[in-house]
Design an enzyme around this catalytic site. Structure first.
Site, PDB file in Angstrom:
ATOM      1  N   ASP A   1       0.827  -1.194   0.000  1.00 29.10           N
ATOM      2  CA  ASP A   1       0.000   0.000   0.000  1.00 29.10           C
ATOM      3  C   ASP A   1       0.873   1.260   0.000  1.00 29.10           C
ATOM      4  O   ASP A   1       1.985   1.268   0.527  1.00 29.10           O
ATOM      5  CB  ASP A   1      -0.886  -0.025   1.248  1.00 29.10           C
ATOM      6  CG  ASP A   1      -1.876   1.107   1.299  1.00 29.10           C
ATOM      7  OD1 ASP A   1      -2.714   1.195   0.392  1.00 29.10           O
ATOM      8  OD2 ASP A   1      -1.815   1.900   2.260  1.00 29.10           O
TER       9      ASP A   1
ATOM     10  N   GLU B   1       1.729   0.247  -4.914  1.00 32.89           N
ATOM     11  CA  GLU B   1       0.702   1.210  -5.297  1.00 32.89           C
ATOM     12  C   GLU B   1       1.321   2.605  -5.392  1.00 32.89           C
ATOM     13  O   GLU B   1       1.705   3.184  -4.385  1.00 32.89           O
ATOM     14  CB  GLU B   1      -0.435   1.219  -4.275  1.00 32.89           C
ATOM     15  CG  GLU B   1      -1.506   2.256  -4.588  1.00 32.89           C
ATOM     16  CD  GLU B   1      -2.364   2.628  -3.384  1.00 32.89           C
ATOM     17  OE1 GLU B   1      -3.565   2.914  -3.583  1.00 32.89           O
ATOM     18  OE2 GLU B   1      -1.840   2.639  -2.252  1.00 32.89           O
TER      19      GLU B   1
END
Length: 624
Positions: free
Chosen positions: A336, A365
């Site tokens: 993330d 990400e």
């Protein structure tokens, strides 16, 4: 065969919670609670937590294990032990003795080095042969109602609250692995499952409060391992969603932080929020202050920003990621907010994971439409500022945004609707390995694809054909197979992550049984199933060569081919049936005589030099 596991929480093995009457010293945590012999990195750091534990010193005697350093920090309730594990160290258990100032043993903790799984170091991570299914676990299936509310957890189930917990869990995923397998998916990315003991809005999983514990409302560590094992039996790899940038404010260490710099801006009463200016990390003219405001600011006020420049914390996070890969037999990590932690730490984090598992995969990400920013994080990229990244894969947000924009673009004079998508794919020269990017129509943070294309079913189908044709690793969000959407183009997260129909007792529709679905939903599911299974069995769509022709007359054509199969996908933005002149594509067609539609089974005669394709369509053909 029964699995023998060291319990990590609650009870820490016999003597772990012993209290000395004189010292008032306890041990309540040892992290990681066990490790493995034969790891590539010989160094191991143990975090020991307990009341006044720093009053004691530690020692051990086990062949092949050296205690190099005992580190005491500002909090008296922590010790960090730095160990070296020799290459020939054998699996086994050994006591760590904790002694007072007089040299008397107050108590011992039995530590274990486990035997690694056979072939563990050579495990294969997800790759471009895979098709990924993404699940928000709280919203998929409630397979065990008994864990909906857990006394030790601050938030219970409230299915009427779009931002609350709805009760989906690991058992629900296990119970429906056959459904995922039948659709054709070979990898399963699940949003975070670690403990999120927050007062509210805890369902999404991105506020970790314990890095070594599955949230009990989802199940247990042991059940998570069972999920991985059951998925593996079906040819499905499990990808763990991890967060190195921040934790939840209710993480157990917040009330007793080890050092004065464990969190960024720890000393300030009002914590600054990140600027989200990720470009500063690549900007050759950026100020150090701007870089710090991005990287060190808190994500939100309930998510403390972790200071990975603290070497103890950095080691803790790296070991935790490796621990989960080894313990649970993972097939990948999705990281993330990849550009938000300290950049040098992320290089070290990804590098050490890949050193342990050279065939593994990590996807990061970087949520931007700028491929120059995404590419700088992929392993092998030569960056102007000398930054070295070790993450093999990244999420391809630039393609996702360009796809939606091209599908929605109105016809204009002197322009082609698909030009933006064509040009974005042409930026692949920026990437060291564009075939290892993860492509997707939507995910858990974006509006549903159905909403993004304004409920135009033709655009929806065309977009899916593109995702399954282009290079990379396709990822489909749960519910996309039934055109799940909520009329909310703004993307309210509680609505994006809506409950899967049939995942709860009493649901009127049931996706898994095919009951209560509209004809359109059935058609969408059939499309996803055909595309997924076709790609799974077609090497040309995995790592075959890619050629695309610049759009002409609102038609964009892409080929994927190898020595076995040639696939031609035609993307038509005209509002009427369109005749395609095949002469323009002979450079790749090379005189092919017929083609078969992958979806409909229709056969096309190519010898006439033209074929007709439907209006507003994506047509995938196997040419011969």
């Amino acid at each position: 065969m029964k699995r023998t596991l060291t319990l990590i929480f609650g009870t820490l093995l016999l003597l772990a919670n012993v209290v000395s009457a004189k010292s008032k010293t306890t041990i309540d945590r040892v992290e990681p609670a066990f490790w493995w012999a034969g790891m590539v990195n010989p160094e191991l750091q143990l975090l020991i937590h307990g009341n006044n534990i720093s009053d004691l010193d530690a020692s051990l005697s086990y062949e092949g294990v050296l205690l190099d350093q005992v580190i005491k920090v500002e909090s008296p309730n922590y010790l960090f032990l730095n160990l070296t594990l020799k290459e020939d160290v054998k699996p086994g258990k050994f006591p760590i003795e904790f002694k007072n100032a007089k040299g008397k043993v107050v108590f011992t903790y039995e530590y274990e080095l486990k035997q690694r799984r056979e072939g563990s170091a050579q495990r294969e991570g997800f790759n471009n042969k895979d098709i990924m299914y993404l699940i928000t676990p709280d919203r998929f299936v409630n397979g065990d109602e008994s864990n909906d509310t857990v006394d030790s957890m601050l938030e219970g189930v409230d299915r009427e609250n779009k931002g609350g917990r709805h009760g989906g869990d690991i058992q629900g995923i296990i119970d429906h692995l056959d459904y995922i397998q039948d659709l054709g998916f070979t990898a399963l990315w699940i949003n975070p499952l670690l403990e999120n003991n927050m007062e509210s809005y805890s369902y999404h999983g991105y506020s970790t409060t314990d890095y070594y514990k599955i949230d009990p409302r989802y199940g247990s560590n042991e059940l998570y391992v069972t999920l991985v094992e059951e998925a593996k039996k079906r040819g499905i790899k499990i990808i763990m969603d991890q967060i190195e940038n921040h934790c939840g404010l209710n993480h157990w260490w917040t009330k007793d932080l080890p050092t004065a710099d464990w969190y960024n801006y720890q000393e300030l009463k009002d914590k600054p929020v990140t600027s989200h200016q990720r470009v500063t990390l690549a900007d050759p003219y950026a100020t150090e202050g701007d870089k710090r405001r991005h990287a060190d600011g808190w994500f939100v006020d309930t998510m403390p920003d972790l200071n990975q420049r603290n070497s103890l914390l950095a080691t803790y996070l790296i070991q935790n990621s490796i621990w989960w890969v080894e313990y649970a037999d993972l097939g990948g990590i999705r990281q993330d907010t990849y550009p938000y932690p300290d950049a040098e730490f992320m290089s070290d984090w990804s590098g050490k994971i890949m050193a342990e598992y050279p065939n593994f995969n990590i996807v990061g990400e970087e949520w931007t439409s700028n491929p120059a920013l995404v590419s700088r994080w992929q392993r092998g990229k030569v960056n102007q500022n000398g930054y070295v990244s070790n993450s093999p894969s990244m999420m391809d947000f630039p393609i996702q945004e360009s796809l939606v924009n091209s599908l929605n673009k109105e016809k204009e004079p002197y322009t082609q609707a698909f030009n933006g998508l064509y040009e974005m794919l042409s930026n692949d020269f920026l990437y060291p390995d564009p075939f290892n990017l993860v492509t997707f129509p939507d995910n858990h943070d974006t509006p549903r694809f159905w909403d993004q294309v304004n409920h135009n079913f033709d655009y929806f189908k065309t977009g899916l054909v593109y995702i399954y044709t282009t290079r990379g690793i396709p990822q489909i969000y749960y519910g996309t197979e039934i055109v799940m959407g909520n009329n909310d183009p703004a993307g309210d997260h509680g609505l994006i992550r809506e409950d899967m129909p049939g995942g709860w007792a009493g649901d009127k529709a049931n996706v898994f049984e095919g009951k209560g679905l509209t004809d359109q939903q059935k058609e969408a599911m059939d499309l996803v199933k055909k595309l997924t299974n076709f790609r799974k069995n077609t090497t040309a769509l995995q790592d075959g060569e890619l050629k695309h022709f610049s759009p002409v007359n609102e038609v964009y054509v892409m080929f994927r081919f190898d020595d076995k199969t040639k696939v031609m996908s035609i993307f038509n933005k005209n509002t009427e049936e369109t005749t395609i002149n095949l002469d323009h594509y002979q450079e790749v067609l090379m005189g092919a005589k017929k083609a078969t539609d992958v979806i409909s089974g229709k056969t096309y005669d190519l010898t006439s030099g033209t074929i007709k394709v439907p209006a507003n369509s994506g047509t995938m053909l196997v040419v011969e």
